[in-house]
Scaffold this motif. Structure first.
Motif, PDB file in Angstrom:
ATOM      1  N   TYR A 145       0.837  -1.199   0.000  1.00  0.00           N
ATOM      2  CA  TYR A 145       0.000   0.000   0.000  1.00  0.00           C
ATOM      3  C   TYR A 145       0.874   1.252   0.000  1.00  0.00           C
ATOM      4  N   GLY A 146       1.924   1.241   0.820  1.00  0.00           N
ATOM      5  CA  GLY A 146       2.814   2.403   0.889  1.00  0.00           C
ATOM      6  C   GLY A 146       3.503   2.679  -0.430  1.00  0.00           C
ATOM      7  N   ALA A 147       3.927   1.605  -1.139  1.00  0.00           N
ATOM      8  CA  ALA A 147       4.584   1.796  -2.427  1.00  0.00           C
ATOM      9  C   ALA A 147       3.631   2.410  -3.441  1.00  0.00           C
ATOM     10  N   LEU A 148       2.388   1.957  -3.430  1.00  0.00           N
ATOM     11  CA  LEU A 148       1.394   2.511  -4.354  1.00  0.00           C
ATOM     12  C   LEU A 148       1.076   3.969  -4.024  1.00  0.00           C
ATOM     13  N   ALA A 149       0.989   4.266  -2.750  1.00  0.00           N
ATOM     14  CA  ALA A 149       0.652   5.636  -2.349  1.00  0.00           C
ATOM     15  C   ALA A 149       1.754   6.615  -2.721  1.00  0.00           C
ATOM     16  N   ARG A 150       3.009   6.137  -2.803  1.00  0.00           N
ATOM     17  CA  ARG A 150       4.134   7.025  -3.115  1.00  0.00           C
ATOM     18  C   ARG A 150       4.348   7.209  -4.617  1.00  0.00           C
ATOM     19  N   LEU A 151       3.600   6.487  -5.435  1.00  0.00           N
ATOM     20  CA  LEU A 151       3.799   6.615  -6.885  1.00  0.00           C
ATOM     21  C   LEU A 151       3.549   8.044  -7.364  1.00  0.00           C
ATOM     22  N   GLY A 152       2.527   8.701  -6.807  1.00  0.00           N
ATOM     23  CA  GLY A 152       2.205  10.059  -7.232  1.00  0.00           C
ATOM     24  C   GLY A 152       3.292  11.056  -6.924  1.00  0.00           C
ATOM     25  N   ARG A 153       4.120  10.776  -5.894  1.00  0.00           N
ATOM     26  CA  ARG A 153       5.226  11.671  -5.580  1.00  0.00           C
ATOM     27  C   ARG A 153       6.370  11.482  -6.567  1.00  0.00           C
ATOM     28  N   LEU A 168      -5.709  -1.974  -5.187  1.00  0.00           N
ATOM     29  CA  LEU A 168      -4.564  -2.571  -5.877  1.00  0.00           C
ATOM     30  C   LEU A 168      -3.559  -3.211  -4.925  1.00  0.00           C
ATOM     31  N   GLU A 169      -3.823  -3.109  -3.635  1.00  0.00           N
ATOM     32  CA  GLU A 169      -2.844  -3.576  -2.644  1.00  0.00           C
ATOM     33  C   GLU A 169      -2.539  -5.065  -2.794  1.00  0.00           C
ATOM     34  N   GLU A 170      -3.555  -5.872  -3.048  1.00  0.00           N
ATOM     35  CA  GLU A 170      -3.332  -7.310  -3.163  1.00  0.00           C
ATOM     36  C   GLU A 170      -2.450  -7.646  -4.357  1.00  0.00           C
ATOM     37  N   GLU A 171      -2.706  -6.989  -5.509  1.00  0.00           N
ATOM     38  CA  GLU A 171      -1.874  -7.248  -6.683  1.00  0.00           C
ATOM     39  C   GLU A 171      -0.425  -6.827  -6.441  1.00  0.00           C
ATOM     40  N   ALA A 172      -0.234  -5.676  -5.787  1.00  0.00           N
ATOM     41  CA  ALA A 172       1.132  -5.227  -5.504  1.00  0.00           C
ATOM     42  C   ALA A 172       1.818  -6.135  -4.488  1.00  0.00           C
ATOM     43  N   ALA A 173       1.065  -6.626  -3.500  1.00  0.00           N
ATOM     44  CA  ALA A 173       1.655  -7.498  -2.492  1.00  0.00           C
ATOM     45  C   ALA A 173       2.153  -8.798  -3.101  1.00  0.00           C
ATOM     46  N   GLU A 174       1.522  -9.234  -4.187  1.00  0.00           N
ATOM     47  CA  GLU A 174       1.969 -10.464  -4.846  1.00  0.00           C
ATOM     48  C   GLU A 174       3.382 -10.315  -5.398  1.00  0.00           C
ATOM     49  N   TRP A 175       3.760  -9.101  -5.805  1.00  0.00           N
ATOM     50  CA  TRP A 175       5.132  -8.868  -6.241  1.00  0.00           C
ATOM     51  C   TRP A 175       6.119  -9.185  -5.129  1.00  0.00           C
ATOM     52  N   PHE A 176       5.814  -8.695  -3.924  1.00  0.00           N
ATOM     53  CA  PHE A 176       6.718  -8.935  -2.793  1.00  0.00           C
ATOM     54  C   PHE A 176       6.727 -10.403  -2.402  1.00  0.00           C
ATOM     55  N   ALA A 177       5.570 -11.064  -2.537  1.00  0.00           N
ATOM     56  CA  ALA A 177       5.512 -12.492  -2.239  1.00  0.00           C
ATOM     57  C   ALA A 177       6.383 -13.300  -3.188  1.00  0.00           C
ATOM     58  N   ARG A 178       6.610 -12.757  -4.385  1.00  0.00           N
ATOM     59  CA  ARG A 178       7.439 -13.453  -5.373  1.00  0.00           C
ATOM     60  C   ARG A 178       8.887 -12.995  -5.352  1.00  0.00           C
ATOM     61  N   GLY A 179       9.257 -12.243  -4.323  1.00  0.00           N
ATOM     62  CA  GLY A 179      10.656 -11.879  -4.127  1.00  0.00           C
ATOM     63  C   GLY A 179      11.076 -10.536  -4.659  1.00  0.00           C
ATOM     64  N   ALA A 180      10.159  -9.755  -5.231  1.00  0.00           N
ATOM     65  CA  ALA A 180      10.528  -8.434  -5.744  1.00  0.00           C
ATOM     66  C   ALA A 180      10.667  -7.439  -4.599  1.00  0.00           C
ATOM     67  N   GLY A 181      11.527  -6.459  -4.776  1.00  0.00           N
ATOM     68  CA  GLY A 181      11.658  -5.382  -3.811  1.00  0.00           C
ATOM     69  C   GLY A 181      10.845  -4.185  -4.249  1.00  0.00           C
ATOM     70  N   GLU A 182      10.738  -3.198  -3.357  1.00  0.00           N
ATOM     71  CA  GLU A 182       9.954  -2.006  -3.689  1.00  0.00           C
ATOM     72  C   GLU A 182      10.555  -1.256  -4.871  1.00  0.00           C
ATOM     73  N   ALA A 183      11.886  -1.191  -4.949  1.00  0.00           N
ATOM     74  CA  ALA A 183      12.529  -0.487  -6.061  1.00  0.00           C
ATOM     75  C   ALA A 183      12.177  -1.147  -7.391  1.00  0.00           C
ATOM     76  N   GLN A 184      12.159  -2.478  -7.410  1.00  0.00           N
ATOM     77  CA  GLN A 184      11.812  -3.189  -8.637  1.00  0.00           C
ATOM     78  C   GLN A 184      10.369  -2.925  -9.028  1.00  0.00           C
ATOM     79  N   LEU A 185       9.474  -2.904  -8.046  1.00  0.00           N
ATOM     80  CA  LEU A 185       8.066  -2.631  -8.328  1.00  0.00           C
ATOM     81  C   LEU A 185       7.880  -1.220  -8.895  1.00  0.00           C
ATOM     82  N   VAL A 186       8.483  -0.241  -8.252  1.00  0.00           N
ATOM     83  CA  VAL A 186       8.339   1.143  -8.692  1.00  0.00           C
ATOM     84  C   VAL A 186       8.920   1.329 -10.086  1.00  0.00           C
ATOM     85  N   GLN A 187      10.067   0.703 -10.342  1.00  0.00           N
ATOM     86  CA  GLN A 187      10.692   0.823 -11.656  1.00  0.00           C
ATOM     87  C   GLN A 187       9.779   0.262 -12.740  1.00  0.00           C
TER      88      GLN A 187
END
Length: 290
Positions: A145-153, A168-187
């Motif tokens: 949720y925090g990563a999604l909220a910071r996208l606008g900044r 969208l929190e559940e879809e984003a959380a699946e990234w972390f469950a699969r080993g991705a970091g926040e930087a990878q998600l934001v990129q």
């Protein structure tokens, strides 16, 4: 008043680590850190608990090392650690390992800012699922949720509302469950944006699904290590932990029978008489003082 003293606790940045494999271990099932985690404890115990809570895993939690970094003597620290154990915040354990073919013991101190009862500690240290459940604080937002909220900044074209972040929190959380970091998600969400994003929610959702990393390879499950609990005060093993109360054996908790005051004084008088006369006490006299 205990909370007001917590800010006086020294910073743990210079605290040394223990030898590899030893030292502090963070217990699971802890609630998020707040400013009142140890408000139920006396001032001294609250200050020490706050300091230990900030230390990294594998930090040296020996009494001698803590005394070098905290404004308390070794006796005061020993008493405080016993009190933290009785309050459910820590347990001393050991486990057998083999190094170069030789068996040896490895010692750990498990610490939890969230106090747990004996049943929880016994279940956890025996490798079983903890028997108590503690709800996650509702105020704590997930990392997703925090990563999604910071996208606008990062890019105003991807500004999402609170409701859209939650959706969208559940879809984003699946990234972390699969080993991705926040930087990878934001990129993945911000790279190569079109000049105009008509609908940020639909755009982000489409990228979350289209660029979702593959699931990680399954790893063989190794059995959870089973620890032998030892008394926080004297270090004597407590079997499966059920023999300990608050991490303390019966003697250190105060469960062993003691002599009455008049018996102690009488025995001391007999010892002084022996020292004055140089005679020995017979077996009857010795037995009276045991």
């Amino acid at each position: 008043m205990a909370v007001a003293q917590l800010s006086a606790a020294p910073r743990p940045s210079a605290h040394p680590l223990a030898n590899p494999g030893y030292g502090k271990r963070s217990a699971p099932d802890q609630t998020p850190r707040t400013g009142r985690d140890f408000a139920h404890l006396p001032t001294r115990e609250a200050s020490i608990a706050t300091y230990i809570d900030r230390l990294a895993d594998e930090s040296d939690l020996s009494i001698k090392t803590l005394a070098k970094h905290l404004p308390y003597g070794q006796c005061a620290l020993a008493t405080a650690l016993n009190n933290l154990s009785a309050a459910g915040h820590l347990r001393r354990v050991r486990r057998p390992v083999t190094v170069d073919g030789c068996p040896r013991w490895v010692w750990h101190t498990f610490f939890s800012r969230t106090a747990h009862d004996d049943a929880w500690w016994n279940a956890f240290l025996a490798g079983r699922t903890p028997v108590t459940e503690r709800p996650v604080a509702q105020a704590a937002r997930s990392t997703a949720y925090g990563a999604l909220a910071r996208l606008g900044r990062i890019d105003a074209r991807l500004t999402l509302s609170a409701g859209e972040c939650a959706a969208l929190e559940e879809e984003a959380a699946e990234w972390f469950a699969r080993g991705a970091g926040e930087a990878q998600l934001v990129q993945a969400l911000t790279a190569g944006l079109p000049e105009r994003v008509a609908h940020a929610y639909a755009f982000v959702r489409a990228r979350l699904l289209a660029k979702l990393p593959p699931p990680p390879e399954p790893r063989p499950q190794s059995p959870a290590p089973r620890y032998e609990v030892v008394c926080t005060a004297c270090g004597e093993p407590g079997g499966d932990g059920d023999e300990l109360r608050g991490g303390l054996c019966g003697g250190c908790w105060g469960g062993r029978p003691t002599l009455a005051v008049d018996e102690v004084r009488a025995h001391a008088g007999r010892l002084r008489a022996v020292l004055r006369t140089g005679t020995r006490m017979d077996k009857t006299e010795k037995g009276a003082g045991t």
